[in-house]
Design a protein around this motif. Structure first.
Motif, mmCIF file in Angstrom:
data_model
loop_
_atom_site.group_PDB
_atom_site.id
_atom_site.type_symbol
_atom_site.label_atom_id
_atom_site.label_comp_id
_atom_site.label_asym_id
_atom_site.label_seq_id
_atom_site.Cartn_x
_atom_site.Cartn_y
_atom_site.Cartn_z
ATOM 1 N N GLU A 72 20.248 -17.413 -40.947
ATOM 2 C CA GLU A 72 20.848 -16.206 -40.617
ATOM 3 C C GLU A 72 22.273 -16.189 -40.096
ATOM 4 O OE1 GLU A 72 16.958 -14.284 -38.321
ATOM 5 O OE2 GLU A 72 17.653 -16.197 -37.480
ATOM 6 N N LEU A 73 22.754 -17.149 -39.804
ATOM 7 C CA LEU A 73 23.925 -17.266 -39.519
ATOM 8 C C LEU A 73 25.051 -16.725 -40.345
ATOM 9 C CD1 LEU A 73 23.994 -21.061 -38.107
ATOM 10 C CD2 LEU A 73 24.152 -18.761 -36.742
ATOM 11 N N ASP A 74 25.092 -16.906 -41.769
ATOM 12 C CA ASP A 74 25.939 -16.295 -42.601
ATOM 13 C C ASP A 74 26.022 -14.742 -42.363
ATOM 14 O OD1 ASP A 74 27.101 -18.533 -43.818
ATOM 15 O OD2 ASP A 74 25.689 -18.591 -45.429
ATOM 16 N N ALA A 75 24.624 -14.149 -42.601
ATOM 17 C CA ALA A 75 24.878 -12.437 -42.475
ATOM 18 C C ALA A 75 25.381 -12.071 -40.959
ATOM 19 C CB ALA A 75 23.030 -12.164 -42.457
ATOM 20 N N CYS A 76 25.106 -12.887 -39.926
ATOM 21 C CA CYS A 76 25.668 -12.751 -38.616
ATOM 22 C C CYS A 76 27.070 -12.792 -38.622
ATOM 23 C CB CYS A 76 24.901 -13.483 -37.526
ATOM 24 S SG CYS A 76 25.251 -13.015 -35.872
ATOM 25 N N ILE A 77 27.726 -13.701 -39.222
ATOM 26 C CA ILE A 77 29.146 -13.949 -39.327
ATOM 27 C C ILE A 77 29.705 -12.660 -40.157
ATOM 28 C CG2 ILE A 77 30.906 -15.253 -40.334
ATOM 29 C CD1 ILE A 77 29.298 -17.822 -39.654
ATOM 30 N N MET A 78 29.093 -12.535 -41.266
ATOM 31 C CA MET A 78 29.559 -10.948 -42.006
ATOM 32 C C MET A 78 29.395 -9.849 -41.122
ATOM 33 S SD MET A 78 27.812 -9.556 -45.348
ATOM 34 C CE MET A 78 26.761 -8.601 -44.591
ATOM 35 N N CYS A 79 28.260 -9.744 -40.110
ATOM 36 C CA CYS A 79 28.317 -8.513 -39.507
ATOM 37 C C CYS A 79 29.413 -8.317 -38.664
ATOM 38 C CB CYS A 79 27.031 -8.742 -38.695
ATOM 39 S SG CYS A 79 26.588 -7.392 -37.525
ATOM 40 N N PHE A 80 29.690 -9.735 -37.930
ATOM 41 C CA PHE A 80 30.852 -9.553 -36.970
ATOM 42 C C PHE A 80 32.127 -9.250 -37.605
ATOM 43 C CE2 PHE A 80 27.950 -11.220 -33.452
ATOM 44 C CZ PHE A 80 28.267 -10.232 -32.520
ATOM 45 N N GLU A 81 32.294 -9.946 -38.655
ATOM 46 C CA GLU A 81 33.475 -9.789 -39.449
ATOM 47 C C GLU A 81 33.907 -8.415 -39.962
ATOM 48 O OE1 GLU A 81 33.454 -13.099 -42.260
ATOM 49 O OE2 GLU A 81 34.390 -14.464 -40.787
ATOM 50 N N LYS A 82 32.566 -7.806 -40.312
ATOM 51 C CA LYS A 82 32.794 -6.293 -40.786
ATOM 52 C C LYS A 82 33.130 -5.309 -39.569
ATOM 53 C CE LYS A 82 30.166 -4.902 -44.748
ATOM 54 N NZ LYS A 82 31.390 -4.550 -45.335
ATOM 55 N N ILE A 83 32.416 -5.899 -38.372
ATOM 56 C CA ILE A 83 32.686 -4.928 -37.102
ATOM 57 C C ILE A 83 34.144 -5.109 -36.723
ATOM 58 C CG2 ILE A 83 32.260 -5.238 -34.785
ATOM 59 C CD1 ILE A 83 29.217 -5.768 -35.349
ATOM 60 N N ASN A 128 32.206 -19.597 -33.117
ATOM 61 C CA ASN A 128 30.982 -20.633 -32.513
ATOM 62 C C ASN A 128 29.975 -20.489 -33.656
ATOM 63 O OD1 ASN A 128 32.060 -21.516 -30.332
ATOM 64 N ND2 ASN A 128 31.006 -20.145 -28.975
ATOM 65 N N LEU A 129 29.872 -19.170 -34.212
ATOM 66 C CA LEU A 129 28.674 -19.115 -35.266
ATOM 67 C C LEU A 129 29.195 -19.969 -36.654
ATOM 68 C CD1 LEU A 129 28.498 -15.197 -35.191
ATOM 69 C CD2 LEU A 129 26.664 -16.875 -34.430
ATOM 70 N N LYS A 130 30.207 -20.057 -36.697
ATOM 71 C CA LYS A 130 30.709 -20.882 -37.944
ATOM 72 C C LYS A 130 30.701 -22.462 -37.502
ATOM 73 C CE LYS A 130 34.052 -17.419 -39.862
ATOM 74 N NZ LYS A 130 35.291 -17.335 -40.425
ATOM 75 N N ARG A 131 31.037 -22.660 -36.441
ATOM 76 C CA ARG A 131 30.933 -24.173 -35.955
ATOM 77 C C ARG A 131 29.403 -24.641 -35.985
ATOM 78 N NH1 ARG A 131 35.573 -22.951 -33.200
ATOM 79 N NH2 ARG A 131 34.426 -22.044 -31.306
ATOM 80 N N ALA A 132 28.439 -23.496 -35.459
ATOM 81 C CA ALA A 132 27.055 -23.952 -35.267
ATOM 82 C C ALA A 132 26.533 -24.134 -36.850
ATOM 83 C CB ALA A 132 26.444 -22.582 -34.729
ATOM 84 N N LYS A 133 26.795 -23.417 -37.612
ATOM 85 C CA LYS A 133 26.466 -23.352 -39.158
ATOM 86 C C LYS A 133 26.876 -25.040 -39.658
ATOM 87 C CE LYS A 133 26.780 -21.600 -43.642
ATOM 88 N NZ LYS A 133 27.782 -21.101 -44.528
#
Length: 190
Positions: A101-112, A176-181
């Protein structure tokens, strides 16, 4: 009269407990499912990532690596903790993000950050990503203040689990999302 009062209190307590349990939705997280296996023998390792935000709207980020010591299978997830304080209680709420789920979450925040919050909304607008565990991450247009409000909500059934993330801290959360992934991939590799 005393018997009636005691019975009323017991019935009220039973109903309150039952309703509270119904309010907590069952998680569909693969990690939570893995942890709930019967007859399991787990080692859990917790790796802290930098907290995001200040004392009032803080989100703690932690990578959890789980090893089934019977099969040597490893799983990982990102745990997010939000806090609620009042004069009566101090509560914390934990939600999980599975590695896929991390990739989609990262994409969501980058789009935001790059597309959504750069211009004002003409009407009330919400943008949200929801995980299998019910964690909601997103932003909404606050008409009263004419600004975007970005947030993390770790439990969908409780508004007390919401923490606002300032625009300055969104980049830290994405980091943090990227580091976690990366950490989950390294620590669960066979």
């Amino acid at each position: 009269m005393k018997k009636f009062l005691i019975l009323a209190v017991l019935v009220t307590m039973s109903l309150t407990t039952a309703l509270a349990q119904d309010a907590e939705k069952k998680s569909n997280s693969k990690t939570v499912e893995f942890l709930s296996k019967d007859g399991s023998f787990f080692k859990k390792e917790f790796y802290d990532l930098p907290s995001v935000g200040g004392s009032y709207n803080k989100v703690d980020c932690q990578v959890l690596i789980i090893t089934d010591l019977k099969t040597n299978e490893k799983r990982g997830c990102l745990r997010l903790t939000t806090y609620y304080s009042s004069s009566v209680s101090n509560d914390s709420y934990i939600g999980t993000l599975d590695p896929d789920e991390l990739d989609a979450c990262i994409m969501c925040f980058e789009k935001i950050m790059s597309e959504i919050t750069v211009t004002p909304a003409s009407t009330y607008t919400e943008v949200e990503y929801k995980t299998r565990d019910g964690v909601q991450l997103g932003t909404y247009w606050n008409d009263k203040k004419s600004e975007w409000r970005t947030y993390v909500q770790t439990k969908s059934y409780s508004s007390r689990s919401i923490s606002s993330v300032s625009s300055e801290n969104v980049a830290s959360l994405v980091g943090n999302l990227k580091r976690a992934k990366q950490m989950i991939a390294e620590k669960t590799a066979k």
